[in-house]
Design an enzyme around this catalytic site. Structure first.
Site, PDB file in Angstrom:
ATOM      1  N   GLY A 267       2.614  10.415   0.020  1.00  0.00           N
ATOM      2  CA  GLY A 267       2.201   9.021  -0.125  1.00  0.00           C
ATOM      3  C   GLY A 267       0.725   8.918  -0.498  1.00  0.00           C
ATOM      4  O   GLY A 267       0.345   8.106  -1.345  1.00  0.00           O
TER       5      GLY A 267
ATOM      6  N   ILE B 162       5.422   1.967  -2.877  1.00  0.00           N
ATOM      7  CA  ILE B 162       5.215   3.404  -2.659  1.00  0.00           C
ATOM      8  C   ILE B 162       6.201   3.771  -1.569  1.00  0.00           C
ATOM      9  O   ILE B 162       6.128   3.242  -0.454  1.00  0.00           O
ATOM     10  CB  ILE B 162       3.797   3.782  -2.191  1.00  0.00           C
ATOM     11  N   TYR B 163       7.136   4.637  -1.901  1.00  0.00           N
ATOM     12  CA  TYR B 163       8.127   5.087  -0.929  1.00  0.00           C
ATOM     13  C   TYR B 163       8.263   6.596  -1.013  1.00  0.00           C
ATOM     14  O   TYR B 163       8.279   7.161  -2.108  1.00  0.00           O
ATOM     15  CB  TYR B 163       9.502   4.450  -1.196  1.00  0.00           C
TER      16      TYR B 163
ATOM     17  N   ASN C 191       5.916  -2.992   9.548  1.00  0.00           N
ATOM     18  CA  ASN C 191       5.798  -1.610   9.079  1.00  0.00           C
ATOM     19  C   ASN C 191       4.408  -1.083   9.444  1.00  0.00           C
ATOM     20  O   ASN C 191       3.522  -0.924   8.602  1.00  0.00           O
ATOM     21  CB  ASN C 191       6.054  -1.534   7.575  1.00  0.00           C
TER      22      ASN C 191
ATOM     23  N   LYS D 113      -6.409   2.836   6.486  1.00  0.00           N
ATOM     24  CA  LYS D 113      -7.135   4.107   6.408  1.00  0.00           C
ATOM     25  C   LYS D 113      -7.696   4.320   4.997  1.00  0.00           C
ATOM     26  O   LYS D 113      -8.743   4.940   4.822  1.00  0.00           O
ATOM     27  CB  LYS D 113      -6.195   5.260   6.788  1.00  0.00           C
TER      28      LYS D 113
ATOM     29  N   TYR E  19      -2.581   2.069   4.740  1.00  0.00           N
ATOM     30  CA  TYR E  19      -3.399   1.298   3.801  1.00  0.00           C
ATOM     31  C   TYR E  19      -4.779   0.978   4.385  1.00  0.00           C
ATOM     32  O   TYR E  19      -5.784   1.039   3.677  1.00  0.00           O
ATOM     33  CB  TYR E  19      -2.661   0.037   3.346  1.00  0.00           C
TER      34      TYR E  19
END
Length: 175
Positions: free
Chosen positions: A109, A97-98, A136, A145, A143
């Site tokens: 996102g 996912i970018y 990162n 969250k 993630y």
């Protein structure tokens, strides 16, 4: 702000997937890696041939996030043998996912992730998993969250550099 749409990519979207893939990968990781390693990775992993092959894998799906006429992010999902590791028929992998840096914080996102969850549920998978670079921090927080928990680690070879990815998963429940 224009309406965001998330569209499943096809072979006809090859150039768009290549472009957004290269751009977002560079934005995310260039500051942490050598120019030579970045050039090599981008050339090898976002070549027309490699991307066309990836788009043609039945157990992989690409989605493009469009804001009006501008592609601002993308996602790649894998099931079955297309998964980079686990290959568990009960799982779906978010391989990528970018989102372009200028659109961070605008829920793009999150909306891509929600699309992944929707697909995971529609395909009746019991969990969703991914690997994220340990440095990162923003992605890890994103993630966490969203209910992901670390369950393992693996090495991601980037040129001569060995980097550690944290493997995370979210077990789906009836909510």
């Amino acid at each position: 702000m224009d309406q965001l749409t998330i569209v499943k990519a096809s072979a006809n979207d090859l150039a768009t997937v290549q472009q957004i893939g290269r751009e977002t990968f560079f934005e995310t990781f260039a500051a942490f890696n050598t120019d030579a390693d970045m050039d090599k990775y981008l050339t090898e992993n976002f070549s027309e041939v490699k991307m066309a092959l990836e788009l043609d894998i039945p157990e992989s799906q690409f989605f493009l996030a469009w804001l009006g006429d501008n592609v601002v992010g993308y996602m790649k999902l894998n099931t079955g043998h297309a998964q980079t590791e686990l290959h568990d028929p009960a799982s779906l992998e978010i391989e990528r996912i970018y989102v372009k840096n200028e659109y961070h914080g605008k829920r793009i996102g999150q909306l891509l992730f929600e699309k992944a969850l929707e697909i995971t549920r529609s395909e009746q998978k019991t969990y969703i998993w991914l690997g994220v670079w340990e440095e990162n921090v923003k992605a890890i927080q994103f993630y966490e969250k969203n209910g992901f928990k670390p369950f393992d680690k693996h090495i991601f070879k980037f040129g001569a550099d060995e980097q550690t990815d944290i493997m995370m998963k979210k077990v789906l429940t009836e909510d």
